[in-house]
Design a protein around this motif. Structure first.
Motif, mmCIF file in Angstrom:
data_model
loop_
_atom_site.group_PDB
_atom_site.id
_atom_site.type_symbol
_atom_site.label_atom_id
_atom_site.label_comp_id
_atom_site.label_asym_id
_atom_site.label_seq_id
_atom_site.Cartn_x
_atom_site.Cartn_y
_atom_site.Cartn_z
ATOM 1 N N THR A 1 0.368 -1.058 -0.215
ATOM 2 C CA THR A 1 -0.362 -0.525 -0.251
ATOM 3 C C THR A 1 0.566 1.283 -0.223
ATOM 4 O OG1 THR A 1 -1.486 -1.547 1.593
ATOM 5 C CG2 THR A 1 -1.912 1.405 0.967
ATOM 6 N N GLY A 2 0.674 1.898 -0.471
ATOM 7 C CA GLY A 2 1.157 3.404 -0.437
ATOM 8 C C GLY A 2 1.180 3.624 -2.131
ATOM 9 N N TYR B 1 -5.864 -1.873 -5.571
ATOM 10 C CA TYR B 1 -5.961 -1.958 -3.984
ATOM 11 C C TYR B 1 -6.749 -3.117 -2.741
ATOM 12 C CZ TYR B 1 -6.361 1.287 0.591
ATOM 13 O OH TYR B 1 -6.196 2.063 1.478
ATOM 14 N N THR C 1 1.567 2.135 4.854
ATOM 15 C CA THR C 1 1.549 2.357 3.766
ATOM 16 C C THR C 1 3.150 2.735 4.441
ATOM 17 O OG1 THR C 1 1.780 4.172 4.028
ATOM 18 C CG2 THR C 1 0.026 4.120 3.141
ATOM 19 N N ASP D 1 5.017 5.044 3.243
ATOM 20 C CA ASP D 1 5.585 6.485 2.444
ATOM 21 C C ASP D 1 5.883 7.305 3.763
ATOM 22 O OD1 ASP D 1 4.353 5.688 0.322
ATOM 23 O OD2 ASP D 1 2.476 6.695 0.731
#
Lengths: 1190, 584
Positions: free
Chosen positions: A1041-1042, A1092, A1172, A1174
């Motif tokens: 994810t991310g 997703y 995530t 990030d």
């Protein structure tokens, strides 16, 4: 100290005669020896004697002072006469003079001078022995290094069945038949086995060396200490050498992997961020972390100067934590810090400088040609437009710029817009490759018989990864610990700790701060765009983050100071009785300032100069105050040599209060300054407070029989202000037992194989008060509206939450079975624990109520959770001779696991949107994907098998079928992943999202780590030393994810696209590519999009093994260092996180530890959080340091 | 020594036992208990402040997430209620079935009588009931019949599990609430506060909604009750008009004033009755980004909507032969001045600037860029806008008045002159005439609204045209289609700008091409073209010619299902008396 005395003592005057009745002499003397309590001399002596017997001196002292003497006549038999001439001297001075050169020494206990024979280091006679004619009796004693007898040591004649074990004095007698040399093997738990060759002697002293992880180690437990051999609970301890010299700003990351069951998770690489700490996994849905006590007082582990740490102990089961009652429900971490010792003044200085670099690849696509083609394709697939609008000729130009054949430039078009041909590496522009840090610490310690002190200080400074403005983090620590021996029965000490953290962060955007790693720097940074034009920051369509960074005028500064003072006393009013008290104050002060400012940049295709940003200053001040009082007493008593009792009773109270003030001003009159006084527009003034208090009574009873059968009972009665008075108090009892099986007679035949074995079992109940404050009052919500009237927010109060009918303690019952084993003469030790924690009465929302209720369901103490796990640790210690010098080495390995299951939850309809009974925590529910379509025809055929694809497939393909506006891509295509209608109902979806009907969702993995492990290795040889510490996780599932992972698939304008993403995209030329065609921009952005939605195709094992630390040191020879009066000088290299192995096929741009850190074990609700990555990358660090002792 | 330690020990024991019994009582020092509150006018004011956050924010205008989306605007991602792909929500209390606000209002109404200040009780009691009317009006619009609750529910209340109450009962209660609000809130002119005037306009809006809904939704069998509601609507609007508190905003003249009204940063009380205030310090909204970003929003007005604008001389544009194949420049000439103040015309300049902007069709789905309420350029980035958002304005009262009267059959030319024709005057458009309108109803509009019949058919259609144009993108169009039972209108394709061929187009008639259409290969584009469109990705209706056609899926609007929203599955599971709306 050894008391090699036989015969009767003479008891001199003023020594109370009942002493003898109460206790056996030996035991008394042992106690005296261990306590080493030395009395202050109250009176002075004047003496003048020539060639007098020593006894005469004693008489004189007894006459002139309050002192009495204890000795045997035999002792003094061969002592030469003394000549002494002193005036107004202390008793000690007289005795020192008197005993100079004598074979006697003394100690003073309660005004009683005990005379003993001098044994500095007992002489090991095994090397100089003599032997008489066979058959003969060998007598001997087995002692430890400090001269205390070792009971129960095994003494065996090698190669025979002949053997015995030592008695309580360490003595043994063996009858040997052979006349030749006899070889004895002597072994005992916790000691290195020794082989002795006897040729003559019949009376020998044998000194055994302790194993490094010996069972005689003293382990810190709640409100006291215990010998490791006597432990019945699940407790692990490490000491300073394992963590002290690592290049970390705090000990938290250094602890990772060292203690089984202790989970440390680094969420990111921000040096100012604190990792999550958890013991043994899940405890409560409501979360809660372990209690951390620094020198007995609740403290902050990240505030402790690593160089000050003496020991770190983890209390894992209920039995060992129960003494802390409600506070210990999630396990306890006890940290003790160093204290001064009697003796020479020692100065230690440690200096460490190093550099940190990301563990992951950061060479994101920066070639403007490759990047431009990629993002254009990603956007094209979505809406048919492109970012660049470049023609083929333009692309050729970009290629030449990227190859360096042309200088970057921009060119105006006829309509006033511009075209850009640049080659900007945004990552390198924004972020550093190497972050420098330095760490200096110094300590001074020493003391006399009356006062001990330890004083230390540290300076730590690191730069941030941020490149444009330097944003340092600085930590200062000061510590002073002073102990006064006020008298022989009273010891007072004060422990002061001051720590300061200063951190500044820069960022900024059009409308606020935005983090360095948030969207502000994550979007719209196109390599074909410039970062500056004529020195002015350029931002094509971002929010201006890089311009704000260049201006350096948007920042958040955090000053945080902590002051802790603990005053403690130890009273020993009578033998076996010790009283302790601690009174501690902790003051935390946090000053957080956020300065936002306007700044300028060039923007858009027209390169317009824009001034943007917010001009404001927010000041947050937070003061919190905590005080704690502990009073407890311990009484130990032995009955005979076999029954050992210990009773501890105590009282604890703690209170906490905090207040916060927030003020915000806008329209500051100048850009350069930051003071509320300069504001022209009051934006906010706000405050809050919080208060709580707890109080508890506790007790512990220990009994052991012959050190073989061990029993411990704990109980605590706790009250908390968080609960209404009717449910305020809770009783938390526990019991644990141990059996030293290997001390049994029947074990003797096995002892050569399995040297020691101890079984442990414990059971206890703990409560936790981890519920919100004030749940039992109808509190009106307070706040400020988003709605503005006349340009200002409005204050409001809101409706109170519905009241719960009752609020009380959550209870956790823990059972622990453990076994400790020693093999190969205890060189190899093993320890295994299995445990089960059952939490009941978890305070959770009651049965779901219809939406018309209009509020969250009132909470009740209703839910249950079970956590089961095991811990296994192995240790090995040994030494070899390499080239004539000993090579010592030690190694440990630990492996553990735990699984949480919800045993009870109010969810009668089996809704999967909340917890349900039987739910396995961390389980990931998702769809099954059967590979990728290999052709458009295959994809179209699949799509056509559904009646109404845009509806039937909306849960997973709504983006492709309903959102994409580019008609060419508005259908399933080659390279797209193929979701499967597993239940064959013609729809791919979650059904009713209930247990009874969950459609095509199935359990596809688990986000919990499976089999975390740790290992250490250490060795030293001559002047060299090496140590390695590592950690890892066997298996853990993560659904990617991310933006770092998905790049253009998340948003086509993602700034940083990993190279292995584009390389692995499906295309007719690359049919093996595991991602869809690069045209699927946005397919991983959000819900109902194919990349997703959780599925088993991209689910990734983020299990890993990592060398957390490697240290290689060299100590200069003393012969060299002594010349410059240096006691020790060591230089070392240390590396953190230097090697990582990924067990799954995780991209090298993603740190597996960071990917797995989304699940916070202390917070079960995070078990299904989609993490995530990030964020600030986790770093690896290379550093060099010196240790200097004077 | 022993004595000393004994004394110390004793003092420990005393210390422990003398500990204050109140030690564990720590009442909060920064919070209010409900029992201590509701005593003064300030208490009541502060509590009701919380209600203001129930009012719509900028997403009111926001075609991306808000209720403006309709046949007027196509956004990059068409919302599910437009495309007919709404899903039944799962979690209880979601998908509009959210009742938190009602609990808060009822808690106030249950406690505020404690306050001794009679004046304050009337005012803030009125405000609370305004918000309850606002709340239930929204619930009825969304779900039809809903359960009525006027008290705070406890977790053991059996009425948690009751069935829905009939629409008539709920709307009568709503009417009682709004009448109470009108009677008791003082008549003040305040742009950011609920006043008597706000209540009057809400009453006009909800009564018109209910009246027309009952009239057109004959399946409810409530037609005979519609007139009462329409009369209430007309009288509420009429009361607001005769109060003289507001007039239309005309600053800058016909070619500027309409745009300025929405694009300016701060609202005043000339025409604006209630606005949501934004300023740079306290959060901003995202509206301008949706109008200027190629990747989010990319709002585009529909061709059908643009067709509704009259010519400047008052004649229908759709009367011109070949009106649907005119080029962009030509169709923009000589139109109602509100057209180029709502969408970007050939010589579009950014609000606050004077140079003409290059044509950019990459930031609009249909080619017709929405610019109504687009503020100055510095507010265009993501969440960067801070121009105030109008929630209630006087023009709506004029429209409501005319429509209610027309539907009742009591409309006169005098009524038109004091309502619709004032709006026409503002932008320099000719007046509409009752007799002319009814004599020859506009066939284009008649096709759009086939349910309109009767002697006032012509004027009703003209009022609907005026409503659509004047209130464009102000959050009302969806509700209008629902109350007029015109959901099927959504099934008509929503088209964009017409292109007669591939190749270059001059959008602003300056002799230089602005837009280039191609089929796969862009290499022939003339220099200086600011927008290139590949018809492979952005297709035209007829292959190489026709209108842009951004959302190509056939929209299906099921009647009566799609007039209502579905109730969450969990709520149906938890309350067996609650029934799902038909068709869901």
């Amino acid at each position: 100290m050894i008391l090699s005395i036989s015969g009767n003592f003479l008891l001199r005057h003023r020594l109370p005669p009942q002493f003898l009745k109460v206790m056996k002499l030996t035991a008394f003397l042992l106690t005296v020896a261990f306590l080493q309590v030395q009395a202050k001399s109250f009176s002075q002596v004047t003496l003048s004697l020539k060639h007098a017997p020593v006894e005469k001196v004693f008489h004189e002292i007894e006459r002139q002072t309050d002192y009495g003497f204890l000795y045997t006549k035999e002792m003094l038999a061969d002592v030469p006469q003394v000549t002494i001439d002193v005036r107004n001297a202390s008793v000690r001075e007289v005795l020192n003079e008197c005993f100079k050169g004598q074979s006697l020494e003394y100690s003073i206990n309660n005004n009683t001078v005990v005379i003993t024979r001098k044994v500095f280091a007992p002489k090991d006679s095994s090397e100089v022995t003599f032997f008489s004619q066979p058959p003969t009796e060998i007598h001997g004693r087995v002692l430890n290094k400090s001269g205390s007898p070792i009971q129960g040591a095994s003494v065996v004649v090698a190669g025979t069945q002949t053997g015995t074990s030592t008695d309580v004095d360490g003595r043994f007698t063996l009858t040997v038949s052979s006349g030749k040399n006899v070889v004895l093997r002597i072994s005992s738990v916790g000691f290195q086995t020794k082989t002795v060759t006897l040729s003559k002697a019949t009376d020998i002293n044998i000194i055994l060396e302790e194993n490094v992880t010996g069972l005689n180690d003293v382990v810190i437990v709640g409100y006291g200490t215990e010998k490791k051999a006597d432990l019945t609970g699940a407790i692990d301890q490490i000491d300073s050498k394992d963590i002290g010299q690592r290049p970390s700003s705090s000990i938290t990351t250094s602890l990772q992997g060292l203690l089984p069951g202790l989970n440390i998770q680094s969420n990111n690489g921000d040096p100012g961020a604190n990792p999550d700490i958890n013991i043994r996994g899940f405890n409560s849905i409501n979360g809660g972390g372990p209690l951390i006590l620094v020198d007995g007082i609740e403290g902050d582990i990240d505030r402790v100067n690593p160089a000050d740490v003496a020991t770190v102990t983890v209390l894992k089961d209920a039995a060992s934590a129960a003494i802390y009652g409600a506070r210990g429900a999630f396990g306890v971490i006890l940290i003790t810090t160093k204290k001064g010792k009697e003796g020479k003044l020692t100065i230690n200085y440690t200096d460490n400088i190093g550099w940190t670099t990301p563990t992951t690849r950061t060479d994101f696509i920066s070639d403007p040609y490759v990047y431009g083609k990629t993002v254009d394709a990603a956007l094209l697939g979505y809406n048919g437009t492109s970012y660049t609008g470049y023609s083929d000729a333009d692309w050729d130009t970009i290629k030449m710029v990227s190859e360096g054949k042309m200088a970057p430039f921009y060119t105006p078009l006829s309509n006033g817009n511009n075209k850009f041909f640049y080659n900007t590496n945004w990552y390198d522009y924004l972020f550093r490759k190497w972050q420098a840090f330095q760490n200096h610490s110094i300590s001074v310690s020493g003391g006399t018989d009356k006062i001990h002190a330890y004083v230390s200080g540290r300076y730590y400074n690191t730069t941030s990864i941020q490149n444009i403005v330097n944003a340092p983090l600085t930590k200062y620590n000061l510590k002073a610990n002073v102990t006064f021996k006020a008298s022989n029965w009273l010891q007072l000490s004060d422990n002061i700790q001051l720590s300061t953290d200063n951190q500044i962060q820069y960022a900024g955007s059009k409308n606020g701060f935005g983090g360095i790693w948030s969207s502000s720097t994550w979007y719209w940074l196109f390599p074909f765009m410039p970062n500056k034009i004529d020195g002015i920051p350029y931002d094509y369509q971002g929010t201006g983050a890089q311009a704000a960074l260049e201006a350096g005028s948007n920042w958040i500064r955090n000053y945080s100071e902590q002051f802790i003072n603990t005053f403690s006393g130890v009273l020993t009013p009578a033998k076996g009785l010790v009283f302790n008290f601690d009174y501690s104050n902790t003051i935390n002060h946090i000053a957080n300032s956020t300065r936002l400012n306007t700044f300028q940049y060039l923007t858009g295709a027209k390169i317009q100069l824009q001034t943007t940003g917010v001009n404001s200053l927010t000041e947050v001040r937070n003061r919190n105050y905590y005080d704690a009082l502990n009073i407890y007493g311990t009484y130990s008593k032995d009955l005979g040599r076999v029954h050992h009792f210990k009773l501890m009773l105590g009282y604890n109270q703690e209170e906490y209060n905090a207040d916060n003030v927030t003020a915000e001003q806008g329209g500051l009159l100048t850009n350069d300054l930051a003071n509320l006084n300069l504001g022209t527009n009051m934006l906010e003034a706000d405050g809050s407070t919080s208060l709580w208090a707890v109080r508890g009574y506790f007790g512990r009873f220990n009994y052991d029989f012959k050190n073989k059968y061990l029993l411990e009972v704990n109980a605590r009665y706790d009250g908390s202000s968080r609960f209404p008075s009717i449910t305020r108090w809770g009783l938390f009892p526990s019991v644990s037992g141990g059996w030293f099986v290997s001390k049994e007679k029947f074990w003797q035949p096995l002892k050569n194989v399995l040297n020691s074995m101890k079984l442990r079992v414990s059971y206890g109940k703990l409560g936790n008060q981890n519920v919100d404050l004030y749940t039992f009052s109808q509190i009106l919500g307070l706040g400020q509206t988003n709605w503005l009237a006349d340009g200002a927010r409005l204050n409001y109060v809101g409706a109170p939450a519905p009241l719960p009918s009752v609020v009380s303690w959550e209870n956790t019952k823990t059972t622990d079975y453990g076994v400790d084993l020693g093999f190969l003469e205890n060189k190899l030790t093993a320890s295994f624990d299995w445990y089960e924690k059952n939490t009941t009465g978890m305070y959770v929302p009651g049965s779901p109520l219809p939406g018309v209720f209009g509020a969250s369901e009132p909470k009740e103490n209703i839910a249950g959770l079970r956590d089961r796990g095991f811990e296994l640790s192995l240790g090995y210690n040994d030494q070899f001779s390499v080239k004539g010098s000993p090579l010592h080495f030690r190694a440990t390995v630990s492996l553990y696991n735990f699984n949480g299951v919800i045993t009870k939850y109010p969810n009668p309809n089996g809704l999967m949107s909340t917890y349900w009974s039987g739910e396995k925590l961390g389980q990931i529910w998702g769809y099954h994907v059967d590979g990728q379509f290999q052709s458009d025809e295959e994809a179209a055929k699949y799509q056509s098998t559904f009646t109404n694809p845009s509806k039937d497939l909306a849960q997973v393909y709504t983006y492709i079928l309903n959102t994409v506006t580019n008609t060419e891509w508005k259908k399933l295509k080659a390279g797209d992943i193929k979701y499967v209608d597993t239940n064959g109902d013609g729809v791919i979806g979650p059904g009713n999202n209930t247990l009874a009907n969950h459609g095509d969702l199935q359990a596809i993995g688990n986000a919990m780590p499976q089999f975390p492990f740790g290992f250490t290795f250490g060795a030293d040889w001559k002047s060299f030393d090496i140590s390695i510490a590592g950690t890892g996780v066997g298996h853990q599932d993560w659904y990617p994810t991310g933006y770092v992972y998905w790049g253009t698939y998340a948003r086509p304008y993602s700034s940083f696209i990993r190279k292995d993403l584009v390389a692995d995209a499906w295309s007719p030329e690359n049919p093996g590519g595991k991602y869809p065609q690069i045209y699927r921009g946005y397919a991983a952005l959000q819900n109902n999009r194919s990349l997703y939605m959780l599925n088993d195709y991209y689910l990734t094992n983020v299990g890993y093994m990592r060398v957390k630390n490697l240290t290689i040191g060299y100590t200069f020879p003393e012969s060299l260092t002594q010349r410059v009066k240096i006691e020790q000088l060591r230089i070392y290299f240390s590396g953190e996180n230097i090697l990582t192995w990924r067990f799954g096929n995780l991209s090298r741009y993603i740190d597996p530890e960071m990917a797995g850190a989304g699940t916070n074990y202390s917070d079960p609700s995070s078990a299904n959080v989609r993490n995530t990555v990030d964020d600030y990358p986790i770093g690896k660090t290379y550093s060099f340091g010196i240790n200097l002792s004077l | 020594m022993k004595n000393t330690s004994f004394i110390l020990l004793l003092s420990f024991i005393i210390l422990c036992s003398s500990c204050n019994k109140e030690y564990l009582n720590r009442p909060p020092s920064d919070r209010l208990d409900a029992s201590q509150f509701f005593n003064t006018a300030t208490d009541l004011e502060v509590y009701t402040n919380d209600f203001y956050d129930m009012l719509p924010d900028a997403s009111w205008y926001d075609a991306y997430t808000g209720s403006s989306t309709s046949d007027n605007v196509v956004s990059l991602i068409e919302p599910a209620w437009i495309t007919g792909t709404r899903l039944v929500p799962v979690a209880r209390g979601t998908g509009g079935w959210t009742w938190t606000d009602l609990r808060s209002i009822n808690f106030f109404l249950q406690n505020y009588q404690k306050c001794p200040d009679e004046q304050a009780k009337l005012k803030y009691g009125g405000i609370a009931r305004f918000f309850r009317a606002f709340f239930y009006f929204d619930k009825v619009k969304t779900f039809g019949d809903v359960p009525w609750y006027s008290t705070v529910l406890s977790d053991t209340d059996s009425s948690l599990y009751k069935a829905r109450d009939p629409r008539t009962l709920v709307m009568d209660s709503v009417l009682a609430d709004i009448n109470y609000a009108i009677d008791n809130i003082p008549a003040e002119v305040q742009v950011n506060r609920i006043t008597k005037y706000t209540a009057l306009l809400l009453k006009a809006r909800l009564c018109l909604y209910e009246g027309t809904f009952r009239k057109y939704h004959t399946e409810l069998n409530l037609e005979n009750t519609s007139d009462q509601w329409l009369e209430d609507a007309a009288s509420a609007a009429g009361a607001l008009m005769s109060s003289g508190a507001y007039k239309l905003f005309t600053a800058g003249g016909p070619n500027v004033c309409y745009r300025t009204l929405f694009a300016r940063n701060d609202q005043d009380a000339t025409e604006t009755i209630l606005a949501r205030d934004y300023n740079p310090s306290f959060g901003r909204h995202n509206l301008a980004y949706l109008m200027t970003s190629p990747t989010q929003g990319s709002l585009g007005a529909t061709k059908d909507f643009v067709n509704n604008y009259l010519m400047a001389d008052g004649t229908p544009f759709t009367d011109i032969p070949g009106y649907d194949t005119l080029g962009f420049y030509d169709e923009m000439q000589n139109r109602d001045p509100r057209l180029t103040q709502s969408i970007a015309g050939p010589n579009f300049t950014v609000y606050g600037e004077t140079t003409v902007e290059p044509v950019n069709l990459n930031i609009t789905t249909t080619g017709y860029r929405v610019i109504k309420a687009l503020p100055t350029r510095d507010q265009w980035g993501g969440s960067s806008s801070y121009n105030d958002i109008i929630l209630f304005r006087y023009a709506e009262a004029l429209l409501d008045y005319a429509e209610a009267k027309a539907e009742l059959g009591t409309l006169t030319q005098a009524d038109l002159d004091k309502s619709i024709n004032l709006l026409r005057d503002r932008v320099g458009m000719p007046h509409t005439d009752l007799a002319t309108d009814n004599l020859a109803p506009d066939p284009y509009l008649a096709a759009e609204y086939p349910n309109v019949t009767g002697i006032n058919k012509g004027v009703i259609l003209e009022i609907r045209r005026e409503q659509r144009i004047e209130m464009f993108n102000e959050g009302l169009r969806w509700d209008d289609l629902m109350r007029w039972k015109d959901g099927k209108k959504l099934e008509q394709p929503m088209l964009g700008i017409y292109f007669s061929h591939l190749g270059a187009f001059d959008f602003n008639n300056d002799g230089k091409p602005d837009v280039y259409l191609y089929n796969g290969d862009p290499s022939g584009a003339p220099a200086g073209v600011s927008t290139k469109i590949n018809i492979k990705q952005r297709p035209l209706t007829n292959g190489t010619s026709g209108n842009l056609y951004p959302y190509r899926n056939q929209i299906i609007f099921e009647e009566p299902k799609d007039y209502y929203y579905p109730i969450p599955l969990e709520d149906l599971t938890l309350n067996s008396k609650l029934t799902q709306n038909p068709g869901w």
